[in-house]
Design an enzyme around this catalytic site. Structure first.
Site, PDB file in Angstrom:
ATOM      1  N   HIS A 169       0.481  -1.202  -0.033  1.00 16.20           N
ATOM      2  CA  HIS A 169       0.197   0.390  -0.262  1.00 16.20           C
ATOM      3  C   HIS A 169       1.026   1.214   0.056  1.00 16.20           C
ATOM      4  O   HIS A 169       1.772   1.142   0.141  1.00 16.20           O
ATOM      5  CB  HIS A 169      -1.467  -0.119   1.169  1.00 16.20           C
ATOM      6  CG  HIS A 169      -0.558   0.089   2.713  1.00 16.20           C
ATOM      7  ND1 HIS A 169       0.309  -0.897   3.059  1.00 16.20           N
ATOM      8  CD2 HIS A 169       0.296   1.428   3.277  1.00 16.20           C
ATOM      9  CE1 HIS A 169       0.083  -0.333   4.565  1.00 16.20           C
ATOM     10  NE2 HIS A 169       0.609   1.179   4.248  1.00 16.20           N
ATOM     11  N   GLU A 196      -3.976   3.673   1.709  1.00 17.80           N
ATOM     12  CA  GLU A 196      -3.436   4.020   2.996  1.00 17.80           C
ATOM     13  C   GLU A 196      -3.974   4.858   3.874  1.00 17.80           C
ATOM     14  O   GLU A 196      -3.259   6.335   3.021  1.00 17.80           O
ATOM     15  CB  GLU A 196      -2.947   3.213   4.152  1.00 17.80           C
ATOM     16  CG  GLU A 196      -3.453   3.666   5.710  1.00 17.80           C
ATOM     17  CD  GLU A 196      -1.827   2.718   6.239  1.00 17.80           C
ATOM     18  OE1 GLU A 196      -1.626   2.893   7.662  1.00 17.80           O
ATOM     19  OE2 GLU A 196      -0.872   2.459   4.967  1.00 17.80           O
ATOM     20  N   HIS A 213       3.390  11.884  -5.854  1.00 18.79           N
ATOM     21  CA  HIS A 213       2.060  11.605  -6.164  1.00 18.79           C
ATOM     22  C   HIS A 213       1.747   9.746  -6.267  1.00 18.79           C
ATOM     23  O   HIS A 213       2.595   9.339  -6.656  1.00 18.79           O
ATOM     24  CB  HIS A 213       0.955  12.647  -7.726  1.00 18.79           C
ATOM     25  CG  HIS A 213       2.665  12.334  -8.946  1.00 18.79           C
ATOM     26  ND1 HIS A 213       3.841  12.545  -8.900  1.00 18.79           N
ATOM     27  CD2 HIS A 213       1.910  11.084  -9.615  1.00 18.79           C
ATOM     28  CE1 HIS A 213       4.042  12.135 -10.466  1.00 18.79           C
ATOM     29  NE2 HIS A 213       3.234  10.881 -10.387  1.00 18.79           N
ATOM     30  N   GLU A 256      -2.196  11.183 -10.830  1.00 19.73           N
ATOM     31  CA  GLU A 256      -1.958  10.683 -12.276  1.00 19.73           C
ATOM     32  C   GLU A 256      -2.875  10.911 -13.108  1.00 19.73           C
ATOM     33  O   GLU A 256      -3.069   8.686 -11.833  1.00 19.73           O
ATOM     34  CB  GLU A 256      -0.958  10.739 -12.582  1.00 19.73           C
ATOM     35  CG  GLU A 256      -0.476  10.620 -13.603  1.00 19.73           C
ATOM     36  CD  GLU A 256       1.200  10.442 -14.054  1.00 19.73           C
ATOM     37  OE1 GLU A 256       1.826  10.082 -15.379  1.00 19.73           O
ATOM     38  OE2 GLU A 256       2.147  10.129 -13.666  1.00 19.73           O
TER      39      GLU A 256
END
Length: 125
Positions: free
Chosen positions: A7, A54, A73, A115
């Site tokens: 994650h 998360e 990002h 993005e």
């Protein structure tokens, strides 16, 4: 030895607002949650991959997070770029477009950039 992604984590100021954004903007759904007196962790999934986002909500935090120059990002592929762009334009969350590359970025309620890539740009090994 083999490593695989589990994650990514971001901290959010308003958990409910962030959950609504990620559901509405990216169709991410809550997979599991951990509540403690001081913080809550919510893991979001896309229903297609094992990778999760998360969200960490520190319950006593009141000031926005310093994101520096916001060079970090997330990136997600989408199979219908035109529909995704229309959805995000209606939500007024598009913060940058790069037509030459065929991509654009949206920002979440805490100003993290995400993005959006067409699925046709998927790289395979």
């Amino acid at each position: 030895m083999k490593f695989s992604f589990a994650h990514n984590n971001i901290n959010v100021l308003d958990l409910e607002r962030s959950l609504k954004f990620y559901q509405d903007a990216l169709d991410l759904h809550e997979v599991r949650r951990l509540d403690t007196p001081d913080f809550t962790l919510v893991y979001l999934g896309d229903g297609h991959t094992q990778h999760e986002l998360e969200l960490t909500w520190l319950k006593n935090r009141k000031e926005p997070y310093n994101l520096g120059e916001n060079e970090f990002h997330l990136a997600l592929y989408v199979d219908d770029m035109e529909a995704a762009h229309a959805r995000h334009a209606a939500m007024k969350c598009i913060c940058y477009e790069n037509p030459q590359m065929g991509i654009y970025f949206i920002n979440d309620p805490d100003n993290y950039w995400i993005e959006i890539l067409p699925a046709s740009k998927t790289v395979s090994n």
